[in-house]
Structures are given as C-alpha cells and as structure tokens.
Design a protein around this motif. Sequence first.
Motif, PDB file in Angstrom:
ATOM      1  N   PRO A  88       1.692  -7.830   1.699  1.00 40.21           N
ATOM      2  CA  PRO A  88       1.642  -6.922   0.546  1.00 40.21           C
ATOM      3  C   PRO A  88       2.551  -7.373  -0.597  1.00 40.21           C
ATOM      4  CG  PRO A  88       1.668  -5.653   2.560  1.00 40.21           C
ATOM      5  CD  PRO A  88       1.860  -7.090   2.957  1.00 40.21           C
ATOM      6  N   THR A  91       1.277  -9.420  -3.610  1.00 42.88           N
ATOM      7  CA  THR A  91       0.508  -8.801  -4.678  1.00 42.88           C
ATOM      8  C   THR A  91       1.138  -9.118  -6.027  1.00 42.88           C
ATOM      9  OG1 THR A  91      -0.281  -7.001  -3.267  1.00 42.88           O
ATOM     10  CG2 THR A  91      -0.255  -6.604  -5.652  1.00 42.88           C
ATOM     11  N   SER A 120      -4.370  -8.748  -4.897  1.00 41.39           N
ATOM     12  CA  SER A 120      -3.821  -7.525  -4.305  1.00 41.39           C
ATOM     13  C   SER A 120      -3.969  -7.621  -2.790  1.00 41.39           C
ATOM     14  CB  SER A 120      -4.554  -6.296  -4.830  1.00 41.39           C
ATOM     15  OG  SER A 120      -4.408  -6.180  -6.229  1.00 41.39           O
ATOM     16  N   SER A 122      -3.534  -5.431   0.497  1.00 41.22           N
ATOM     17  CA  SER A 122      -3.374  -4.055   0.939  1.00 41.22           C
ATOM     18  C   SER A 122      -4.361  -3.756   2.051  1.00 41.22           C
ATOM     19  CB  SER A 122      -3.605  -3.094  -0.229  1.00 41.22           C
ATOM     20  OG  SER A 122      -3.579  -1.753   0.214  1.00 41.22           O
TER      21      SER A 122
END
Length: 123
Positions: A88, A91, A120, A122
């Motif tokens: 994460p 990002t 990104s 996630s």
Amino acid sequence: QLQLVESGGGLVRPGGSLRLSCAVSGPTLDYHAIAWFRQVPGAERERIACIANTGEIADAIDPMKGRFTISGDNTLNTVNLQMSDLKPEDTAVYYCAGKYGACAFTSGRFKYWGQGTQVSVSS
C-alpha cells in the motif's frame, strides 16, 4: 528535447505486480538517461531507478530494492519499470524523467518529464 509518455498504471492488490512503460521520443542517439520517480502528495519526488543508453543502470534502493526493476532497449525508446510484491505504501504517481548525460539521483537534474501515471495498491 526528449518527450516521455508513461503508461501501465492502475489499481493492484497488495502483493501483486505491475509493469509501467515509458515511451521516449526525440533525439535519443545522444548519451542520455531515463529514470523513474514517484511522488505522494506533500512529499518530494523520490527516485526509484535509472538507466542510460550506455548500459549504465542505477538500481532501485530501499524500500524498493529487490522489488522494482528498470529495463530498456538499446536506444531507450522504451523504458520499463517492473514492480512486484507491491505494498500500500507504494501508492503514488509514477513519473519517468529524462536528461542528457549520465544517471543522476535528484529530480532537479532531470529536464524532461512525462505526465505521470497513478499506481494505487489497495485490497
């Protein structure tokens, strides 16, 4: 002058992989280098890795070392960034940047920039 266009960004799950590409045009026969940077809001651009058309490669350092790999063809018309085991904290907006001469570490040394591509990570 060099023109650079990034592609390949998107949304990926943690642990996944993604490959970014930078299409380079302009006077590419001269000695030049292409680097990948990334930037999160409120922070400076962080260099990931760099490659020159002499074969010089400056590999990614921590925290990207061993996970991100830069590559390019002989003329550096295309420079790729292979990213694996994404987290994460990876990002960011990813940019490719160019300069004539050898690789450099700081963003201020690079004169030519692409528009950036969002990555990104996630679940």
